[in-house]
Every structure is written in structure tokens, then in C-alpha cells.
Design a protein around this motif. Structure first.
Motif, short mmCIF file in Angstrom:
data_model
loop_
_atom_site.label_atom_id
_atom_site.label_comp_id
_atom_site.label_asym_id
_atom_site.label_seq_id
_atom_site.Cartn_x
_atom_site.Cartn_y
_atom_site.Cartn_z
N ASP A 238 -0.97 16.05 -1.86
CA ASP A 238 -1.27 16.23 -0.44
C ASP A 238 -0.59 17.52 0.03
O ASP A 238 0.14 18.16 -0.73
N PRO A 239 -0.82 17.94 1.26
CA PRO A 239 -0.24 19.20 1.73
C PRO A 239 1.30 19.24 1.73
O PRO A 239 1.88 20.32 1.82
N GLY B 53 0.83 -1.20 0.00
CA GLY B 53 0.00 0.00 0.00
C GLY B 53 0.86 1.24 0.00
O GLY B 53 2.04 1.21 -0.35
N ILE B 54 0.26 2.33 0.38
CA ILE B 54 0.97 3.60 0.51
C ILE B 54 1.24 3.81 1.99
O ILE B 54 0.30 3.86 2.80
N LEU B 55 2.49 3.89 2.33
CA LEU B 55 2.90 4.03 3.72
C LEU B 55 3.22 5.50 4.00
O LEU B 55 4.16 6.05 3.43
N LEU B 56 2.39 6.13 4.83
CA LEU B 56 2.64 7.51 5.23
C LEU B 56 3.66 7.47 6.37
O LEU B 56 3.48 6.73 7.33
N ARG B 57 4.70 8.26 6.24
CA ARG B 57 5.76 8.25 7.25
C ARG B 57 5.98 9.67 7.77
O ARG B 57 6.31 10.58 7.00
N HIS B 58 5.77 9.85 9.06
CA HIS B 58 5.90 11.17 9.67
C HIS B 58 7.36 11.62 9.68
O HIS B 58 8.24 10.89 10.12
N GLU B 59 7.60 12.82 9.16
CA GLU B 59 8.91 13.46 9.18
C GLU B 59 8.72 14.80 9.87
O GLU B 59 8.07 15.69 9.33
N GLU B 60 9.26 14.94 11.07
CA GLU B 60 9.00 16.12 11.90
C GLU B 60 9.30 17.46 11.23
O GLU B 60 8.61 18.43 11.45
N THR B 61 10.34 17.53 10.43
CA THR B 61 10.75 18.82 9.88
C THR B 61 10.07 19.17 8.56
O THR B 61 10.34 20.23 8.01
N LEU B 62 9.17 18.34 8.09
CA LEU B 62 8.53 18.57 6.80
C LEU B 62 7.33 19.49 6.96
O LEU B 62 6.40 19.21 7.72
N ALA B 63 7.36 20.60 6.25
CA ALA B 63 6.26 21.58 6.28
C ALA B 63 5.41 21.42 5.02
O ALA B 63 5.81 20.76 4.07
N HIS B 64 4.26 22.08 5.02
CA HIS B 64 3.43 22.09 3.81
C HIS B 64 4.25 22.71 2.67
O HIS B 64 5.03 23.63 2.89
N ARG B 65 4.04 22.20 1.48
CA ARG B 65 4.76 22.72 0.31
C ARG B 65 3.98 22.36 -0.95
O ARG B 65 3.25 21.36 -0.97
N PRO B 66 4.15 23.14 -2.00
CA PRO B 66 3.51 22.78 -3.28
C PRO B 66 4.27 21.60 -3.89
O PRO B 66 5.43 21.37 -3.56
N PRO B 67 3.60 20.87 -4.80
CA PRO B 67 4.30 19.74 -5.42
C PRO B 67 5.39 20.23 -6.38
O PRO B 67 5.15 21.11 -7.19
N PRO B 68 6.59 19.68 -6.26
CA PRO B 68 7.61 19.99 -7.27
C PRO B 68 7.23 19.27 -8.56
O PRO B 68 6.85 18.10 -8.53
N TRP B 69 7.27 19.94 -9.67
CA TRP B 69 6.77 19.35 -10.91
C TRP B 69 7.66 18.25 -11.45
O TRP B 69 7.18 17.33 -12.07
N LEU B 70 8.94 18.32 -11.21
CA LEU B 70 9.82 17.22 -11.64
C LEU B 70 10.01 16.29 -10.45
O LEU B 70 11.09 16.15 -9.90
N HIS B 71 8.93 15.67 -10.04
CA HIS B 71 8.89 14.88 -8.83
C HIS B 71 8.23 13.54 -9.16
O HIS B 71 7.30 13.49 -9.96
N PRO B 72 8.68 12.44 -8.55
CA PRO B 72 8.00 11.16 -8.82
C PRO B 72 6.52 11.25 -8.46
O PRO B 72 6.12 11.97 -7.55
#
Length: 136
Positions: free
Chosen positions: A115-116, A56-75
Motif C-alpha cells: 500500500d502507499p 481481519g485487517i485493521l487499518l489504523r490512521h497514524e497522522e504522521t505517517l507519509a507515503h513510503r516504499p516497503p522496507p524489504w526486511l519488514h513483516p
């Protein structure tokens, strides 16, 4: 490589997505139609089910990750659905705005959401090449 050193790719285990807030991420993906397979808050992970498959899709909490727009050259992760245009309508009704209108691809139609934290999930159908798609 010798036979003892070789390996075989057997299939997907899980797709890991980094998120800055596990509660917020689970709520977002539940609104997008995902069911939670399990959640381990002490490990900072939650597994979202994808069809009847075990990975499935495993959501993994990363404390330092803030909301951001999607980078277009992104998987991107694309998941098969029966009708991508219908998925876009259901997502919109749930308050999730697609990145763009559904677009035509060789096999059918696709719509993408982010996602955010900028992780991009696509919902794609095989309406133009039904013989290649899964049978519901």
C-alpha cells in the motif's frame, strides 16, 4: 508459571496496519478486492474482511505517517486465495502494481502488493499442495 498465570493462544484477533490517510487506504484496499467490515472514523480505524473469518485487517490512521516504499526486511501478511496468478492479473487490472511477478513457493504461487505506506500484503495459493489449503 502456575496454571493461574498461564495463557493459551486462541487465534488471531486482527492484523493492524498503520496508514497515513484512512480514506485513501480504504479506496486502495477496496480496489485490491477487500470488503470493509466496519469503519469508525472517530477512532481512525477501518476493518477489512478476510474471507468468512471474524478477524481481519485493521487499518489504523497514524497522522504522521507519509507515503513510503516497503522496507524489504519488514513483516508481511499473506492471505490465501484460490489462484495467486489470477489475483495478480485482477490487481493489475485495478491499477495495483504487484511488487514483482508472481513467484513460486513450496505450496503454490504468491504475489505481493504494497500500500502507499509500505505495508505488504501477499496473496498465496496452495495449487501445489491442495491438501493443505482451505476449501472454497
Amino acid at each position: 508459571m502456575s496454571d493461574e498465570e498461564s495463557y493459551e493462544l486462541l487465534g488471531f484477533d486482527n492484523v493492524l496496519l498503520p496508514v497515513g490517510d484512512l480514506d485513501e487506504a480504504v479506496r486502495f484496499y477496496e480496489r485490491a478486492g477487500f470488503a470493509v467490515g466496519f469503519r469508525l472514523d472517530e477512532a481512525g480505524i477501518a476493518l477489512l474482511k478476510v474471507g468468512g473469518e471474524m478477524p481481519g485487517i485493521l487499518l489504523r490512521h497514524e497522522e504522521t505517517l507519509a507515503h513510503r516504499p516497503p522496507p524489504w526486511l519488514h513483516p508481511r501478511v499473506w492471505l490465501e486465495v484460490p489462484d495467486a496468478r489470477a489475483a495478480a492479473r485482477v490487481l493489475g487490472e485495478a491499477g495495483i502494481v504487484p511488487l514483482d511477478e508472481p513467484f513460486s513457493v513450496t505450496t503454490g504461487w504468491t504475489v505481493e502488493i504494497a500500500d502507499p505506506w509500505g505495508n505488504v500484503i501477499g496473496f498465496t495459493d496452495y495449487s501445489k499442495r491442495r491438501e493443505l489449503g482451505r476449501r472454497p
